[in-house]
Design a protein around this motif. Sequence first.
Motif, mmCIF file in Angstrom:
data_model
loop_
_atom_site.group_PDB
_atom_site.id
_atom_site.type_symbol
_atom_site.label_atom_id
_atom_site.label_comp_id
_atom_site.label_asym_id
_atom_site.label_seq_id
_atom_site.Cartn_x
_atom_site.Cartn_y
_atom_site.Cartn_z
ATOM 1 N N MET A 55 54.435 65.778 44.477
ATOM 2 C CA MET A 55 53.351 65.649 45.427
ATOM 3 C C MET A 55 53.686 64.536 46.404
ATOM 4 N N ALA A 56 53.459 64.789 47.651
ATOM 5 C CA ALA A 56 53.724 63.804 48.696
ATOM 6 C C ALA A 56 52.673 62.695 48.665
ATOM 7 N N PRO A 57 53.034 61.508 49.100
ATOM 8 C CA PRO A 57 52.077 60.395 49.098
ATOM 9 C C PRO A 57 50.785 60.681 49.862
ATOM 10 N N ILE A 58 50.844 61.462 50.948
ATOM 11 C CA ILE A 58 49.612 61.734 51.691
ATOM 12 C C ILE A 58 48.639 62.560 50.851
ATOM 13 N N HIS A 59 49.158 63.490 50.060
ATOM 14 C CA HIS A 59 48.290 64.285 49.186
ATOM 15 C C HIS A 59 47.657 63.399 48.119
ATOM 16 N N PRO A 97 40.020 52.632 46.282
ATOM 17 C CA PRO A 97 39.883 51.750 47.440
ATOM 18 C C PRO A 97 41.202 51.716 48.202
ATOM 19 N N GLY A 98 41.104 51.856 49.498
ATOM 20 C CA GLY A 98 42.303 51.862 50.312
ATOM 21 C C GLY A 98 42.886 53.236 50.554
ATOM 22 N N HIS A 99 42.308 54.288 49.959
ATOM 23 C CA HIS A 99 42.914 55.605 50.142
ATOM 24 C C HIS A 99 42.848 56.067 51.599
ATOM 25 N N VAL A 100 41.804 55.717 52.323
ATOM 26 C CA VAL A 100 41.706 56.100 53.724
ATOM 27 C C VAL A 100 42.801 55.398 54.524
ATOM 28 N N GLU A 101 43.015 54.127 54.226
ATOM 29 C CA GLU A 101 44.090 53.396 54.910
ATOM 30 C C GLU A 101 45.455 53.979 54.563
ATOM 31 N N ALA A 102 45.618 54.422 53.335
ATOM 32 C CA ALA A 102 46.893 55.036 52.944
ATOM 33 C C ALA A 102 47.124 56.331 53.722
ATOM 34 N N VAL A 103 46.075 57.116 53.913
ATOM 35 C CA VAL A 103 46.195 58.339 54.713
ATOM 36 C C VAL A 103 46.532 57.958 56.154
ATOM 37 N N ARG A 104 45.850 56.974 56.688
ATOM 38 C CA ARG A 104 46.112 56.515 58.056
ATOM 39 C C ARG A 104 47.578 56.081 58.217
ATOM 40 N N ARG A 105 48.089 55.347 57.236
ATOM 41 C CA ARG A 105 49.496 54.893 57.284
ATOM 42 C C ARG A 105 50.462 56.074 57.257
ATOM 43 N N GLU A 106 50.190 57.046 56.398
ATOM 44 C CA GLU A 106 51.061 58.223 56.304
ATOM 45 C C GLU A 106 51.096 58.976 57.628
ATOM 46 N N LEU A 107 49.932 59.154 58.239
ATOM 47 C CA LEU A 107 49.868 59.856 59.516
ATOM 48 C C LEU A 107 50.582 59.057 60.614
#
Length: 138
Positions: A1-5, A13-23
């Motif tokens: 599974m890719a980090p964005i998934h 906590p921080g999952h939205v920021e992690a998605v933002r970083r991946e994008l």
Amino acid sequence: MAPIHDAVYGGKPGHVEAVRRELAAGVSPDLLGVHYNSRGRPLTPLMIAGYMGRLECTRLLIEAGADVNICTYIEGEGVSPLLLACRTGNRDVVAMLLAAGASVSPPFDILPVESLQHDNHKHIVPMLLRAGSPLPRF
């Protein structure tokens, strides 16, 4: 599974920021990956966001150009972000997907309006009908 998934699914906590970083790093918002809860079905981050009710992740993915009408098929069953959001009763995500142009009549056998699994998800039916959904066939 890719980090964005994983970031979308995790809900930590921080999952939205992690998605933002991946994008921001150039990861496609339509990247297909097999999540361990998907029964081997390839899912996009937007499909996971719809299923999990991750509203902010849904917004980020749509803004990044995610295809709101992407469909995947495994063993004859098709899924889309809207169908998965309907299946789990995520009203706000359903509304966001519809506003972004998600089709209420995807190219597979089950309609999103037919995927509602619990009576407490019936509040989504009027939203889908207003968006042009055909009536359920059962």
